[in-house]
Scaffold this motif. Structure first.
Motif, PDB file in Angstrom:
ATOM      1  N   ASN A   1      10.142  -4.274 -31.913  1.00 44.80           N
ATOM      2  CA  ASN A   1      10.817  -3.860 -33.142  1.00 44.80           C
ATOM      3  C   ASN A   1      11.254  -5.057 -33.973  1.00 44.80           C
ATOM      4  O   ASN A   1      11.219  -5.021 -35.211  1.00 44.80           O
ATOM      5  CB  ASN A   1      12.046  -2.997 -32.808  1.00 44.80           C
ATOM      6  CG  ASN A   1      11.653  -1.562 -32.491  1.00 44.80           C
ATOM      7  OD1 ASN A   1      10.630  -1.077 -32.965  1.00 44.80           O
ATOM      8  ND2 ASN A   1      12.461  -0.881 -31.684  1.00 44.80           N
TER       9      ASN A   1
ATOM     10  N   LYS B   1       4.528   0.458 -31.989  1.00 46.40           N
ATOM     11  CA  LYS B   1       5.531   1.512 -32.144  1.00 46.40           C
ATOM     12  C   LYS B   1       5.267   2.659 -31.177  1.00 46.40           C
ATOM     13  O   LYS B   1       6.190   3.189 -30.543  1.00 46.40           O
ATOM     14  CB  LYS B   1       5.524   2.017 -33.588  1.00 46.40           C
ATOM     15  CG  LYS B   1       6.608   3.034 -33.897  1.00 46.40           C
ATOM     16  CD  LYS B   1       6.577   3.426 -35.368  1.00 46.40           C
ATOM     17  CE  LYS B   1       7.669   4.448 -35.684  1.00 46.40           C
ATOM     18  NZ  LYS B   1       7.647   4.861 -37.113  1.00 46.40           N
TER      19      LYS B   1
ATOM     20  N   SER C   1       8.315  -6.401 -36.201  1.00 46.93           N
ATOM     21  CA  SER C   1       8.100  -5.659 -37.447  1.00 46.93           C
ATOM     22  C   SER C   1       9.164  -5.998 -38.491  1.00 46.93           C
ATOM     23  O   SER C   1       8.855  -6.226 -39.671  1.00 46.93           O
ATOM     24  CB  SER C   1       8.115  -4.155 -37.177  1.00 46.93           C
ATOM     25  OG  SER C   1       7.057  -3.784 -36.330  1.00 46.93           O
ATOM     26  N   GLU C   2      10.419  -6.050 -38.047  1.00 47.94           N
ATOM     27  CA  GLU C   2      11.509  -6.343 -38.976  1.00 47.94           C
ATOM     28  C   GLU C   2      11.385  -7.755 -39.535  1.00 47.94           C
ATOM     29  O   GLU C   2      11.575  -7.992 -40.735  1.00 47.94           O
ATOM     30  CB  GLU C   2      12.858  -6.177 -38.266  1.00 47.94           C
ATOM     31  CG  GLU C   2      14.049  -6.359 -39.193  1.00 47.94           C
ATOM     32  CD  GLU C   2      15.380  -6.215 -38.469  1.00 47.94           C
ATOM     33  OE1 GLU C   2      16.422  -6.411 -39.118  1.00 47.94           O
ATOM     34  OE2 GLU C   2      15.373  -5.907 -37.254  1.00 47.94           O
TER      35      GLU C   2
END
Length: 459
Positions: A315, A449, A318-319
């Motif tokens: 995660n 994801k 991606s951020e």
């Protein structure tokens, strides 16, 4: 104990707010990359000012040949060190040490191969590129020395990339700044005082790199215990060696593929005469520094993604990529405005007053490229993110797209539009490369994801 004493020299990118981490990691990288590009900038500036436009064209026309080799060096050494960053993210300290052994061994082998090939074929390459007869001897006298001393580039790139892999982007910048200052001091002495001319410019660069390597080695020895190797670390693990090669060699070839396109474009440009060559050379030096913010965000993302991939924090990947895109694209717009506004003044630095045609041509290049820098910003982020994940196939395909676009510009646009056609080569190449990179990253992000959702379903 070694791990504890090295805390101050490294930075864990798997904890903390991604945007802040990436931004502050990028700032020293930006300074370091600017210093690195200033080597070519200083060469061109001093040669152009003190030896004249013809000497400027001679050094300038070697730019694509330098990129052909040094691009491979930068790509491959960055790729080798990605494995180091992944091991650091996984807190595998024995893996870090073995990665150092593999990286340095591969760098030595790379130096021997590149120096032998470069020195043997550089004259032939200049002839293939249709370098104008009035500057080919001077161009050869510069590039053959650079190729012979390529080991200085290889080893300093490898050492600084290993330090960056551990999250420290400041010290490599200091080392690069030191090396540049030495080069700036030596080059006028070699060219003007000793009367060595163009070969003196190349020789001064190699000597400064040797000194920079010594400084870097001493720093690692004293301050970065995580990179200290012992006799027990010298072993053969084919799987680990292949992991390094699997990432590093394609990254090197990506840069070389891109450079081949630059060589083909230079061939077309040479046919337009020394004025066009000199204009393009001066504008490229400005452009190479102007694009450093976008490149630096890309390098930061590669280190950030590598560490978080090793820690399996998908995660955060991606951020971080999303935040880096916004920051890099914002920089690209600001830089484009600066180049459009002050481009003529920057070109004049190289050629002095009274060279209106060169200044006009150089400004055309800067405007044409500057308005498309946002595409380049996206390209660097997506490519580096994929490389940080250890994915090399799509970036290689993207490099091939750059090659195709540059060759198309050289064959068709230069013939149709002249100098303006050569200026369009970069934007075409960036767009052709960015499309497959963006598609591949978003497919991989979607798969990560889904993986996280499956993992959460098990608890």
């Amino acid at each position: 104990m070694a791990e504890e004493t090295s805390k101050s020299a490294v930075k864990d990118l798997t904890e903390g707010e991604p945007a802040k981490l990436i931004f502050y990691f990028t700032l020293p990288l930006l300074a370091g990359n600017i210093f690195q590009q200033l080597f070519g900038f200083v060469d061109t500036l001093i040669v152009g000012r003190f030896l004249g436009v013809e000497a400027l064209a001679a050094v300038g026309c070697t730019g694509s040949l330098m990129f052909l080799m040094l691009g491979f060096v930068m790509g491959s050494t960055s790729g080798f060190s990605i494995y180091t960053g992944q091991r650091f993210g996984a807190k595998d300290y024995a893996g870090i040490r073995y990665s150092v052994v593999v990286c340095m061994t591969l760098s030595i082998i790379l130096t021997i191969i590149l120096a032998a090939i470069g020195v043997y074929y550089c004259r032939e390459l200049l002839e293939i590129m249709q370098t104008p007869l009035e500057i080919i001897d001077a161009a050869y006298s510069f590039i053959v020395i650079i190729y012979a001393g390529v080991g200085g580039f290889v080893i300093i790139q490898m050492q600084t990339n290993l330090i960056r892999a551990l999250g420290d982007s400041k010290i490599p910048t200091v080392i690069q700044a030191t090396t540049l200052c030495i080069n700036i001091a030596l080059e006028p002495v070699a060219i003007i005082v000793l009367g060595l001319g163009i070969p003196g410019a190349a020789g001064a660069t190699i000597v400064s790199l040797i000194i920079g390597n010594i400084v870097c080695f001493i720093y690692i020895k004293r301050k970065v215990p995580l990179l200290h190797i012992t006799r027990a670390d010298f072993k053969i693990d084919k799987a680990v060696i292949l992991e390094h090669l699997k990432i590093g060699v394609p990254m090197g070839f990506q840069a070389s593929i891109i450079a081949i396109g630059a060589v083909v474009l230079q061939m077309a440009l040479n046919g337009l005469g020394p004025i066009a060559v000199a204009s393009f050379a001066a504008a490229q030096r400005v452009d190479s520094i102007a694009t450093m913010p976008m490149m630096s965000f890309g390098i930061a993302i590669a280190a950030y993604v590598a560490q978080n991939f090793g820690a399996q924090k998908f995660n955060r990947i991606s951020e971080g990529v999303k935040k880096a895109i916004w920051m890099s694209c914002s920089f690209s717009v600001v830089i484009a405005v600066i180049l459009i506004t002050f481009g003529p003044n920057l070109i004049e630095l190289f050629v002095g007053e009274g060279q209106e045609q060169i200044i006009e041509y150089g400004h055309i290049f800067l405007v044409t490229n500057g308005v498309c820098y946002w595409i380049l910003a996206l390209l660097f982020i997506f490519r580096s993110a994929l490389q940080g994940l250890g994915k090399s196939f799509v970036p290689t395909v993207a490099g091939a797209m750059e090659l195709i676009m540059r060759i198309a510009a050289a064959i068709f646009l230069v013939d149709l539009l002249g100098y303006q056609g050569a200026c369009l080569a970069n934007p075409m190449a960036w767009f052709g490369s960015c499309v497959p990179l963006a598609i591949a990253f978003y497919i991989i992000r979607r798969n990560m994801k889904k993986f996280l959702e499956r993992e959460e379903g098990h608890y």
